[in-house]
Write a protein that holds these residues in place. Structure first.
Motif, PDB file in Angstrom:
ATOM      1  N   LEU A 103       0.860  -1.181   0.000  1.00  0.00           N
ATOM      2  CA  LEU A 103       0.000   0.000   0.000  1.00  0.00           C
ATOM      3  C   LEU A 103       0.893   1.226   0.000  1.00  0.00           C
ATOM      4  O   LEU A 103       1.735   1.391   0.893  1.00  0.00           O
ATOM      5  CB  LEU A 103      -0.902   0.019   1.230  1.00  0.00           C
ATOM      6  N   ILE A 104       0.729   2.095  -0.988  1.00  0.00           N
ATOM      7  CA  ILE A 104       1.468   3.357  -1.061  1.00  0.00           C
ATOM      8  C   ILE A 104       0.510   4.466  -0.645  1.00  0.00           C
ATOM      9  O   ILE A 104      -0.529   4.683  -1.281  1.00  0.00           O
ATOM     10  CB  ILE A 104       2.011   3.607  -2.477  1.00  0.00           C
ATOM     11  N   GLY A 105       0.846   5.147   0.427  1.00  0.00           N
ATOM     12  CA  GLY A 105       0.019   6.235   0.921  1.00  0.00           C
ATOM     13  C   GLY A 105       0.460   7.549   0.322  1.00  0.00           C
ATOM     14  O   GLY A 105       1.501   8.088   0.683  1.00  0.00           O
ATOM     15  N   GLY A 106      -0.329   8.055  -0.628  1.00  0.00           N
ATOM     16  CA  GLY A 106      -0.019   9.306  -1.313  1.00  0.00           C
ATOM     17  C   GLY A 106       0.528   9.048  -2.706  1.00  0.00           C
ATOM     18  O   GLY A 106       1.548   8.375  -2.857  1.00  0.00           O
ATOM     19  N   LEU A 107      -0.158   9.564  -3.727  1.00  0.00           N
ATOM     20  CA  LEU A 107       0.313   9.401  -5.111  1.00  0.00           C
ATOM     21  C   LEU A 107       1.399  10.412  -5.439  1.00  0.00           C
ATOM     22  O   LEU A 107       2.376  10.085  -6.119  1.00  0.00           O
ATOM     23  CB  LEU A 107      -0.873   9.541  -6.072  1.00  0.00           C
ATOM     24  N   GLY A 108       1.251  11.646  -4.947  1.00  0.00           N
ATOM     25  CA  GLY A 108       2.267  12.663  -5.191  1.00  0.00           C
ATOM     26  C   GLY A 108       2.542  12.851  -6.663  1.00  0.00           C
ATOM     27  O   GLY A 108       1.633  12.891  -7.494  1.00  0.00           O
ATOM     28  N   VAL A 109       3.817  12.942  -7.023  1.00  0.00           N
ATOM     29  CA  VAL A 109       4.195  13.054  -8.431  1.00  0.00           C
ATOM     30  C   VAL A 109       4.482  11.688  -9.041  1.00  0.00           C
ATOM     31  O   VAL A 109       4.904  11.591 -10.188  1.00  0.00           O
ATOM     32  CB  VAL A 109       5.399  14.000  -8.629  1.00  0.00           C
ATOM     33  N   GLY A 110       4.277  10.625  -8.261  1.00  0.00           N
ATOM     34  CA  GLY A 110       4.324   9.278  -8.813  1.00  0.00           C
ATOM     35  C   GLY A 110       5.634   8.532  -8.677  1.00  0.00           C
ATOM     36  O   GLY A 110       5.756   7.416  -9.186  1.00  0.00           O
ATOM     37  N   ALA A 176       3.299  -4.579   3.152  1.00  0.00           N
ATOM     38  CA  ALA A 176       4.086  -3.366   3.399  1.00  0.00           C
ATOM     39  C   ALA A 176       3.210  -2.136   3.221  1.00  0.00           C
ATOM     40  O   ALA A 176       2.361  -2.087   2.321  1.00  0.00           O
ATOM     41  CB  ALA A 176       5.288  -3.292   2.457  1.00  0.00           C
ATOM     42  N   LEU A 177       3.416  -1.157   4.084  1.00  0.00           N
ATOM     43  CA  LEU A 177       2.803   0.156   3.955  1.00  0.00           C
ATOM     44  C   LEU A 177       3.918   1.161   3.735  1.00  0.00           C
ATOM     45  O   LEU A 177       4.822   1.283   4.570  1.00  0.00           O
ATOM     46  CB  LEU A 177       2.027   0.533   5.222  1.00  0.00           C
ATOM     47  N   CYS A 178       3.868   1.881   2.615  1.00  0.00           N
ATOM     48  CA  CYS A 178       4.847   2.923   2.308  1.00  0.00           C
ATOM     49  C   CYS A 178       4.111   4.257   2.331  1.00  0.00           C
ATOM     50  O   CYS A 178       3.375   4.589   1.394  1.00  0.00           O
ATOM     51  CB  CYS A 178       5.477   2.685   0.940  1.00  0.00           C
ATOM     52  N   LEU A 179       4.305   5.013   3.398  1.00  0.00           N
ATOM     53  CA  LEU A 179       3.491   6.202   3.632  1.00  0.00           C
ATOM     54  C   LEU A 179       4.292   7.478   3.400  1.00  0.00           C
ATOM     55  O   LEU A 179       5.354   7.675   3.989  1.00  0.00           O
ATOM     56  CB  LEU A 179       2.942   6.175   5.063  1.00  0.00           C
ATOM     57  N   ASP A 180       3.739   8.337   2.561  1.00  0.00           N
ATOM     58  CA  ASP A 180       4.391   9.608   2.229  1.00  0.00           C
ATOM     59  C   ASP A 180       3.308  10.634   1.934  1.00  0.00           C
ATOM     60  O   ASP A 180       3.113  11.041   0.790  1.00  0.00           O
ATOM     61  CB  ASP A 180       5.319   9.419   1.020  1.00  0.00           C
ATOM     62  N   ILE A 181       2.593  11.042   2.981  1.00  0.00           N
ATOM     63  CA  ILE A 181       1.499  12.011   2.791  1.00  0.00           C
ATOM     64  C   ILE A 181       1.788  13.341   3.470  1.00  0.00           C
ATOM     65  O   ILE A 181       1.003  14.278   3.335  1.00  0.00           O
ATOM     66  CB  ILE A 181       0.162  11.447   3.295  1.00  0.00           C
ATOM     67  N   LEU A 209      -1.478  -4.339   8.427  1.00  0.00           N
ATOM     68  CA  LEU A 209      -0.306  -5.130   8.064  1.00  0.00           C
ATOM     69  C   LEU A 209      -0.487  -6.598   8.419  1.00  0.00           C
ATOM     70  O   LEU A 209      -1.028  -6.937   9.474  1.00  0.00           O
ATOM     71  CB  LEU A 209       0.938  -4.600   8.779  1.00  0.00           C
ATOM     72  N   ARG A 210       0.007  -7.450   7.556  1.00  0.00           N
ATOM     73  CA  ARG A 210       0.060  -8.872   7.869  1.00  0.00           C
ATOM     74  C   ARG A 210       1.209  -9.138   8.837  1.00  0.00           C
ATOM     75  O   ARG A 210       2.101  -8.300   8.992  1.00  0.00           O
ATOM     76  CB  ARG A 210       0.245  -9.663   6.581  1.00  0.00           C
ATOM     77  N   PRO A 211       1.201 -10.293   9.494  1.00  0.00           N
ATOM     78  CA  PRO A 211       2.295 -10.621  10.411  1.00  0.00           C
ATOM     79  C   PRO A 211       3.653 -10.490   9.722  1.00  0.00           C
ATOM     80  O   PRO A 211       3.832 -10.910   8.572  1.00  0.00           O
ATOM     81  CB  PRO A 211       2.000 -12.065  10.798  1.00  0.00           C
ATOM     82  N   ASP A 212       4.590  -9.866  10.412  1.00  0.00           N
ATOM     83  CA  ASP A 212       5.941  -9.602   9.911  1.00  0.00           C
ATOM     84  C   ASP A 212       5.952  -8.610   8.752  1.00  0.00           C
ATOM     85  O   ASP A 212       6.946  -8.498   8.037  1.00  0.00           O
ATOM     86  CB  ASP A 212       6.653 -10.895   9.508  1.00  0.00           C
ATOM     87  N   GLY A 213       4.848  -7.876   8.597  1.00  0.00           N
ATOM     88  CA  GLY A 213       4.792  -6.841   7.576  1.00  0.00           C
ATOM     89  C   GLY A 213       5.547  -5.597   8.005  1.00  0.00           C
ATOM     90  O   GLY A 213       5.852  -5.392   9.180  1.00  0.00           O
ATOM     91  N   VAL A 214       5.855  -4.746   7.033  1.00  0.00           N
ATOM     92  CA  VAL A 214       6.729  -3.592   7.245  1.00  0.00           C
ATOM     93  C   VAL A 214       5.973  -2.285   7.068  1.00  0.00           C
ATOM     94  O   VAL A 214       5.224  -2.103   6.098  1.00  0.00           O
ATOM     95  CB  VAL A 214       7.924  -3.632   6.268  1.00  0.00           C
ATOM     96  N   LEU A 215       6.180  -1.400   8.022  1.00  0.00           N
ATOM     97  CA  LEU A 215       5.704  -0.019   7.925  1.00  0.00           C
ATOM     98  C   LEU A 215       6.889   0.870   7.589  1.00  0.00           C
ATOM     99  O   LEU A 215       7.901   0.861   8.301  1.00  0.00           O
ATOM    100  CB  LEU A 215       5.076   0.424   9.245  1.00  0.00           C
ATOM    101  N   ALA A 216       6.788   1.620   6.495  1.00  0.00           N
ATOM    102  CA  ALA A 216       7.831   2.553   6.080  1.00  0.00           C
ATOM    103  C   ALA A 216       7.212   3.937   5.953  1.00  0.00           C
ATOM    104  O   ALA A 216       6.218   4.108   5.244  1.00  0.00           O
ATOM    105  CB  ALA A 216       8.453   2.120   4.749  1.00  0.00           C
ATOM    106  N   VAL A 217       7.800   4.922   6.632  1.00  0.00           N
ATOM    107  CA  VAL A 217       7.246   6.276   6.671  1.00  0.00           C
ATOM    108  C   VAL A 217       8.316   7.268   6.226  1.00  0.00           C
ATOM    109  O   VAL A 217       9.392   7.339   6.830  1.00  0.00           O
ATOM    110  CB  VAL A 217       6.750   6.638   8.084  1.00  0.00           C
ATOM    111  N   TRP A 218       8.005   8.033   5.183  1.00  0.00           N
ATOM    112  CA  TRP A 218       8.931   9.055   4.684  1.00  0.00           C
ATOM    113  C   TRP A 218       8.870  10.290   5.579  1.00  0.00           C
ATOM    114  O   TRP A 218       7.813  10.665   6.087  1.00  0.00           O
ATOM    115  CB  TRP A 218       8.547   9.438   3.256  1.00  0.00           C
TER     116      TRP A 218
END
Length: 260
Positions: A103-110, A176-181, A209-218
């Motif tokens: 999951l990508i949080g925020g489309l931004g400029v892509g 994985a959650l990749c968040l950049d909002i 998140l699923r077990p052992d899933g990753v949260l990444a925050v910009w």
């Protein structure tokens, strides 16, 4: 998002630096005003008067995706297979393995989306973007040339939704959650986003998140306080990775793993 607080050195700045940006589109949406500008060769997105991002670099937005996948690969090496949730949006891979869903949080400029679709190791790629104008700019506007292939990728799904609401209400789960909002946990674009980085917001992220899933925050700057909040919320392997930028302090990616 590139660091929003850069003051170029006039002696080394490109010729367009002295020129005013040109507004290409300006809209009032459900979360305030959003503007697309062109400044020299680059496109910029401004929300409620706050510089969010432009097309000048993108290395840290790409690293957000790569760091998440690397951390996920490492977490899965030591995870018992029986503890994994394989029910929702996985995609089969050769050899019977499952391609992870992101999951990508925020489309931004892509930048993050295009980088994820360029990597065949990712399975389903869901982008949550709350501003309909931003989605329009990618589908039929000035940003379309940058993301046309990524949006056409069969793994890609774009949802028009508020990320904070989405992680609290969705039944979907991800590896994985990749968040950049925002410009970081301590530098949000709107007040409502603050809850995403709070204990309740992180609990919602952990639920998605699923077990052992990753949260990444910009973030545009490190935040030891946020690292502490992640640990207190039950995340493990919490760390911060710095990404050098052309000028100013490094951008960072906060990484954390949901226990299996």
């Amino acid at each position: 998002m590139p660091h929003p607080n850069l003051t170029p050195d006039p002696s080394t700045a490109p010729a367009h630096i002295g020129e005013p940006p040109v507004t290409l589109d300006h809209r009032t949406g459900p979360h305030g005003e959003v503007t697309l500008r062109r400044h020299g060769p680059h496109l910029q997105i401004i929300a409620n008067g706050c510089f969010l991002m432009d097309t000048s670099d993108g290395r840290s937005e790409r690293r957000l995706v790569d760091a998440a996948l690397e951390a996920l690969t490492e977490s899965r090496k030591t995870a018992p297979a029986g503890g994994r949730d394989t029910s929702a949006t996985h995609e089969p891979r050769a050899g019977g393995q499952e391609a992870p869903a992101v999951l990508i949080g925020g489309l931004g400029v892509g930048f993050s989306l295009t980088h994820a679709t360029a990597d065949p190791r990712w399975g389903p790629i869901t982008v949550v973007e709350r501003e309909p104008a931003v989605i329009d700019w990618h589908r039929v506007g000035p940003l379309a040339p940058l993301t046309a292939d990524a949006l056409a990728d069969p793994r890609t799904r774009v949802l028009e939704a508020d990320l904070v609401t989405y992680v609290n209400e969705t039944s979907d789960t991800y590896d994985a959650l990749c968040l950049d909002i925002d410009n970081g946990p301590a530098w949000t674009v709107t007040e409502g986003n603050e809850t995403l980085y709070s204990p309740s917001g992180l609990a919602a992220c952990a639920r998605v998140l699923r077990p052992d899933g990753v949260l990444a925050v910009w973030s545009a700057q490190p935040s030891p306080e946020f690292e502490g909040t992640l640990r207190n919320a039950g995340f493990q392997r919490v760390r911060t990775e710095e990404i050098p930028v052309a000028r100013g302090v490094p951008d960072v990616v906060h990484l954390a793993v949901r226990p299996g």
